[in-house]
Write a protein that holds these residues in place. Structure first.
Motif, short mmCIF file in Angstrom:
data_model
loop_
_atom_site.label_atom_id
_atom_site.label_comp_id
_atom_site.label_asym_id
_atom_site.label_seq_id
_atom_site.Cartn_x
_atom_site.Cartn_y
_atom_site.Cartn_z
N GLY A 21 0.76 -1.17 -0.13
CA GLY A 21 -0.10 0.06 0.03
C GLY A 21 0.98 1.22 -0.01
N SER A 22 1.89 1.16 0.69
CA SER A 22 2.78 2.45 0.62
C SER A 22 3.50 2.56 -0.54
N ALA A 23 4.08 1.39 -1.05
CA ALA A 23 4.86 1.35 -2.35
C ALA A 23 3.87 1.80 -3.51
N ILE A 24 2.57 1.21 -3.63
CA ILE A 24 1.59 1.48 -4.81
C ILE A 24 0.95 2.68 -4.53
N GLY A 25 1.09 3.67 -5.21
CA GLY A 25 0.34 4.86 -5.17
C GLY A 25 0.28 5.75 -6.70
N LEU A 26 0.30 7.20 -6.30
CA LEU A 26 0.52 8.01 -7.54
C LEU A 26 1.85 7.50 -8.04
N GLY A 27 2.73 7.36 -7.41
CA GLY A 27 4.01 6.94 -8.04
C GLY A 27 4.07 6.17 -9.13
N ASN A 28 3.08 5.10 -9.08
CA ASN A 28 2.80 4.11 -10.28
C ASN A 28 2.13 4.67 -11.35
N ILE A 29 0.90 5.43 -10.85
CA ILE A 29 0.02 5.49 -11.74
C ILE A 29 0.00 7.15 -12.32
N PHE A 104 3.77 17.64 -1.37
CA PHE A 104 3.21 17.71 -2.69
C PHE A 104 2.39 16.63 -3.40
N TYR A 105 2.75 15.60 -2.47
CA TYR A 105 1.93 14.29 -3.06
C TYR A 105 0.20 14.72 -2.56
N ALA A 106 0.16 15.28 -1.54
CA ALA A 106 -1.24 15.60 -1.23
C ALA A 106 -2.10 16.36 -2.10
N PHE A 227 11.36 6.16 -5.41
CA PHE A 227 10.13 6.79 -5.06
C PHE A 227 9.06 5.74 -5.13
N SER A 228 9.07 4.78 -6.18
CA SER A 228 8.09 3.81 -6.35
C SER A 228 7.82 2.86 -5.21
N LEU A 229 8.92 2.44 -4.68
CA LEU A 229 9.34 1.48 -3.91
C LEU A 229 9.27 2.00 -2.29
N SER A 230 9.05 3.35 -2.17
CA SER A 230 9.31 4.02 -0.98
C SER A 230 10.45 3.87 -0.22
N LEU A 231 11.33 4.05 -1.14
CA LEU A 231 12.79 3.71 -0.48
C LEU A 231 13.53 5.15 -0.24
N GLY A 232 14.49 5.03 0.71
CA GLY A 232 15.65 6.05 0.79
C GLY A 232 14.99 7.15 1.91
N MET A 233 13.88 6.91 2.25
CA MET A 233 13.50 7.92 3.54
C MET A 233 13.15 7.21 4.54
N GLY A 234 13.25 5.88 4.81
CA GLY A 234 13.04 5.28 6.08
C GLY A 234 11.54 4.50 6.13
N ALA A 235 10.78 4.69 5.19
CA ALA A 235 9.65 4.04 5.35
C ALA A 235 9.39 2.41 5.75
N MET A 236 10.48 1.98 4.83
CA MET A 236 10.65 0.43 5.04
C MET A 236 11.30 0.16 6.42
N THR A 320 -2.89 5.02 0.84
CA THR A 320 -2.32 4.29 1.74
C THR A 320 -0.78 4.38 1.61
N SER A 321 -0.65 5.51 0.58
CA SER A 321 0.94 6.00 0.50
C SER A 321 1.18 7.31 1.34
N THR A 322 0.22 7.95 1.47
CA THR A 322 0.48 9.34 2.42
C THR A 322 0.33 8.84 3.80
N ILE A 323 -0.08 7.60 4.08
CA ILE A 323 -0.38 7.27 5.35
C ILE A 323 0.99 6.96 5.91
N SER A 324 1.75 6.38 4.75
CA SER A 324 3.15 5.85 5.14
C SER A 324 4.05 6.90 5.55
N LEU A 325 3.74 8.03 4.69
CA LEU A 325 4.68 8.98 4.56
C LEU A 325 4.70 9.95 5.97
N LEU A 326 3.25 10.11 6.32
CA LEU A 326 2.88 10.60 7.58
C LEU A 326 3.46 9.80 8.83
#
Ligand code: PHE
Length: 455
Positions: A21-29, A104-106, A227-236, A320-326
């Motif tokens: 849910g974090s990975a799949i989001g506006l980044g993909n589509i 900006f995602y919001a 970005f698409s895999l939600s990496l490099g900022m600690g989400a995982m 589900t991506s903004t949730i992981s960011l927040l």
């Protein structure tokens, strides 16, 4: 560590769905198709796929191992593994990055709400040509007040769910919806590929013209993979920290990466044939998918119903991506600063909204933020490139340096195998983390700086 008090996923499936849910989001589509379109199509896609597997997967596993081992937010995790060092700053950079990306995602997530509304009210019916669709999109981006309102609404919904905590809020919201999204995308891809002129779009994304590759294209492909895999900022790191003991964490991580990449490619199969069929330029920028998709729905029987379902799912995928960011930002203030979840969500959500305002205003022609002095680029696109490409790249680079050289591959593998499941190809994994990722990412960053091809 009092993991019960921090919250946990209910099991591996809960983790997979939340991480997917974090990975799949506006980044993909949204981001993948327009970035591919701006960067020459097929060659970009090929480089992106290479980065997903050569850099993305090793970084996914490294981040999950760090979270699994420490059961902490990104700052706390580095502080535990490398006490008294500056590695905690890497966690801090991730938290800052997540915060800005969320802002900006919001705004784009707000656009999905507007299109959902348009689908429900029937305002999108009869939008058959690219011109008509362009008018609808123009009306949205010509209304800065509406965009600010929609971004605020999206952030408020995100904040409410994050307040609910790990398994209660986040997991419940994802479990059923991701599979529905997948099925819908497959249906839409089939329709789009059979549109008149659709084959040209397929040729555009599946035939690589390597003469179009510049270091800017390579940097964008790397940024997109991360970005698409939600990496490099600690989400995982954060999501891995909520993984119950005994679950096969590396398998879960690889499933998430494959799922995410499949959805991006499916989005490409929808957007590019439709784009060529409708005569929209692939380089249209951030509005690309929003202009193209209504023309697809117009050519599907019961298109309005599909449109409603699709925009609802897109909004949920974004949620589900903004949730992981927040969640990353909130977990830091809860774990390290002792804030209550409610306080963290309220304060940070409000601050993020303030930063979302210039991004929302930046899409309207004539606004100060539409074309920043000296840069000729809008505020939202600038944030997207700085934080969505470069900051994530630096974050991923440093995670590999940390995992490979500071913490050490044997410790990473031990953490990944703590559930008792062996990591396949572990020596290849070690090689990628220690050598390939750092050299490739650092090489790209240095080359970008030297040649000043930032965009
Ligand atoms: N991966 C998300 C998407 O593709 C965006 C995201 C980036 C989420 C970084 C969390 C961290 O939409």
């Amino acid at each position: 560590m009092a993991s019960a008090a921090r919250g946990q996923w209910s099991g591996k499936m809960g983790f997979i769905l939340a991480a997917a849910g974090s990975a799949i989001g506006l980044g993909n589509i949204w981001r993948f198709p327009y970035t591919a379109g701006e960067n020459g199509g097929g060659a970009f896609v090929l480089i992106y796929l290479f980065f997903v597997f050569a850099i993305g997967v090793p970084v996914v596993l490294s981040e999950l191992a760090i979270g699994r081992k420490t059961e902490r937010n990104p700052v706390g995790a580095f502080a535990v593994l490398a006490p008294g060092t500056r590695w905690r700053w890497l966690g801090g950079l991730g938290i800052l990055t997540g915060f800005v990306i969320l802002s900006f995602y919001a705004v784009i997530a707000g656009w999905t709400l507007s299109y959902l509304w348009g689908a429900v009210t029937g305002a999108l019916n009869g939008v058959t040509t690219a011109e008509q669709s362009g008018v609808v999109f123009g009306a949205l981006i010509g209304n800065p007040g509406l965009m600010v309102f929609l971004a605020g609404t999206f952030l408020a919904i995100t904040a409410m769910i994050v307040r609910g905590g790990i398994s209660g809020g986040i997991e419940k919201a994802t479990t059923i919806l991701m599979p529905i999204l997948l099925v819908m995308l497959i249906g839409m891809a089939i329709r789009s590929m059979t549109l008149p002129g659709g084959a040209e779009g397929l040729a555009y994304i599946f035939s690589a013209d390597f003469s179009k590759i510049t270091v800017g294209v390579v940097a964008a492909a790397l940024g997109q993979a991360l970005f698409s895999l939600s990496l490099g900022m600690g989400a995982m790191i954060t999501y891995g920290s909520y993984m119950p003991e005994g679950e096969n964490i590396h398998q879960a991580g690889i499933i998430v990466a494959i799922f995410d990449t499949t959805i991006a490619l499916l989005a490409g199969l929808i957007i590019f044939p439709a784009l060529f069929s409708a005569g929209v330029a692939p380089t249209a920028g951030p509005g690309l998918v929003f202009v193209v998709l209504p023309t697809v729905f117009a050519q599907i029987p019961a298109g309005q119903i599909f449109a409603i379902a699709f925009y609802a799912l897109l909004a949920i995928a974004a949620l589900t991506s903004t949730i992981s960011l927040l969640e990353v930002v909130v977990s830091y203030f809860v774990d390290e600063k002792g804030w209550s979840r409610t306080k963290a969500v309220t304060v940070l959500g409000t601050a993020c909204f303030a930063l979302a305002v210039p991004s929302a205003l930046s899409q309207t022609e004539g606004s100060f933020f539409y074309s920043l002095p000296g840069l000729g680029i809008d505020f939202l696109s600038l944030q997207n490139i700085i934080w969505g490409n470069y900051s994530l790249s630096i974050g991923a680079l440093m995670v590999c340096v940390f995992a490979g050289w500071k913490w050490g591959i044997p410790a990473v593998i031990t953490a990944l195998e703590s559930s008792g499941h062996r990591l396949p190809a572990s020596s290849a994994f070690g090689f990628l983390v220690k050598f390939v990722c750092p050299v490739a990412v650092a090489g790209i960053l240095v080359y970008v700086i030297v040649t000043q091809q930032y965009f």
